[in-house]
Design a protein around this motif. Structure first.
Motif, PDB file in Angstrom:
ATOM      1  N   UNK A  13       6.438  56.794  63.206  1.00 30.84           N
ATOM      2  CA  UNK A  13       7.815  57.152  63.566  1.00 30.84           C
ATOM      3  C   UNK A  13       8.601  55.951  64.083  1.00 30.84           C
ATOM      4  N   UNK A  14       7.892  54.890  64.458  1.00 33.02           N
ATOM      5  CA  UNK A  14       8.552  53.698  64.993  1.00 33.02           C
ATOM      6  C   UNK A  14       8.728  52.601  63.942  1.00 33.02           C
ATOM      7  N   UNK A  15       8.379  52.883  62.709  1.00 34.73           N
ATOM      8  CA  UNK A  15       8.609  51.873  61.674  1.00 34.73           C
ATOM      9  C   UNK A  15      10.100  51.603  61.526  1.00 34.73           C
ATOM     10  N   UNK A  16      10.506  50.359  61.247  1.00 31.54           N
ATOM     11  CA  UNK A  16       9.694  49.203  60.849  1.00 31.54           C
ATOM     12  C   UNK A  16       9.118  48.390  62.004  1.00 31.54           C
ATOM     13  N   UNK A  17       9.339  48.811  63.257  1.00 33.18           N
ATOM     14  CA  UNK A  17       8.868  48.023  64.390  1.00 33.18           C
ATOM     15  C   UNK A  17       7.355  47.871  64.392  1.00 33.18           C
ATOM     16  N   UNK A  18       6.651  48.852  63.818  1.00 30.25           N
ATOM     17  CA  UNK A  18       5.189  48.854  63.887  1.00 30.25           C
ATOM     18  C   UNK A  18       4.508  48.407  62.600  1.00 30.25           C
ATOM     19  N   UNK A 225      12.418  55.007  67.437  1.00 35.38           N
ATOM     20  CA  UNK A 225      13.266  53.901  67.900  1.00 35.38           C
ATOM     21  C   UNK A 225      14.292  54.295  68.951  1.00 35.38           C
ATOM     22  N   UNK A 226      14.899  55.478  68.816  1.00 35.60           N
ATOM     23  CA  UNK A 226      15.909  55.892  69.793  1.00 35.60           C
ATOM     24  C   UNK A 226      15.292  56.056  71.181  1.00 35.60           C
ATOM     25  N   UNK A 227      14.101  56.662  71.241  1.00 36.79           N
ATOM     26  CA  UNK A 227      13.438  56.858  72.532  1.00 36.79           C
ATOM     27  C   UNK A 227      12.926  55.525  73.088  1.00 36.79           C
TER      28      UNK A 227
END
Length: 313
Positions: A13-18, A225-227
């Motif tokens: 759910x945090x992609x692309x950060x992960x 990302x929002x959280x």
């Protein structure tokens, strides 16, 4: 007392950060989120930590090593195939000492009082104690129903708004548990097994005592990302008491060591300027901005999280 940190998730759910960083290693003000969990364990007197790892496990192992630099002892259970929540903890069973286990999901930001949670577990003589939090909209969560003595009597998965209103329940699983290690004896090895759908309901069916510990502590699932951005803003605003390792130059404005901020620059709270940043005279840093280290800014920035090395000339 031992801690088990479940840190093996892929963080889809945090992609692309992960894509290149495991979710628990994403930075909170330039330090991996896992540092916060390790520090909370040490502050509560829990220095024997078992860490479940899977996705990009090497990054976590390389950073924390044996835990000595953090004042704790860390050992790793490597999850080669996804085993779900309870299965992941079962994997660390060879390291269990028989002492109660404090289990953390590695995507929950909270200032839950761990000492109070442990005391409640001991006093009740429970086999499992679940930290619970109250939410305004329970439809996105599994509800936990309690008796008047705070014993868990039922789990109700993601109700509709009508069902939630009818049930009158607003307590949800907050992702931190105290568990007696013997409850894992019945969990099959190397088999996906869930706390929420299997192990905890099985304990209720066996009439084992499962305690609900309701807390008004700050609580946030940082799984998208929002959280993730909200977590930073809540810390900067003081809603979550975990100040950055930086100087607060004005209420809600944090500047890390080595940063240079021109006196003509306009900084609006809450915001964070990372280490070795240069903020020029034409810069305007909007509320809710988190600027990663070694960045250069000389024009207005919109709210958001900017990675290290951002260049806005």
């Amino acid at each position: 007392m031992q801690a088990v940190i479940v840190a093996g998730g892929k963080g889809t759910r945090l992609r692309p950060l992960t894509y290149q960083t495991p979710k628990p290693m994403l930075p909170i003000f330039e330090r991996p989120f896992l540092c916060l969990l390790v520090e909370r364990c040490r502050a509560a007197g829990i220095v024997d930590i078992l860490m479940n790892v899977h996705y990009q496990a090497g990054q976590i192992q390389d950073y924390f090593g044996d835990g000595g630099a953090f004042g704790v002892r860390i050992r790793y259970s490597i999850e080669h195939n996804p085993l779900d929540t309870a299965g992941a903890v079962k994997l660390a069973e060879p390291y269990f000492t028989g002492a109660p286990l404090v289990v953390f999901n590695a995507d929950i930001l909270t200032d839950l009082d761990l000492k109070a949670l442990l005391a409640a577990h001991r006093e009740a003589g429970a086999v499992a104690t679940l930290a619970l939090t109250r939410v305004l909209d329970p439809t996105a969560f599994g509800l936990v129903q309690l008796s008047e003595h705070h014993r868990v009597v039922a789990f109700r998965e993601k109700p509709t708004a009508e069902e939630a209103a009818r049930l009158g329940i607003d307590t949800v699983n907050a992702g931190t548990y105290v568990l007696e290690p013997r409850i894992f004896a019945a969990v099959p090895k190397q088999t996906p097994w869930s706390f929420e759908r299997q192990l905890f309901p099985d304990l209720l069916a066996q009439r084992q005592q499962v305690l609900g510990f309701v807390s008004d502590a700050y609580w946030l699932d940082i799984g998208n990302p929002a959280k993730y951005w909200q977590a930073h803003v809540d810390i900067l605003s003081g809603r979550m008491p975990y100040p950055p390792q930086a100087q607060q130059t004005a209420p809600g404005i944090w500047v890390a060591a080595g940063a240079a901020v021109d006196p003509a620059a306009r900084l609006e709270a809450p915001c964070y300027i990372g280490g070795r940043c240069w903020v020029g005279p034409e810069a305007a840093i909007a509320p809710g901005t988190v600027l990663g280290g070694a960045s250069l800014v000389n024009r207005p920035l919109a709210p958001g999280i900017y990675p290290p090395g951002t260049m806005v000339p």
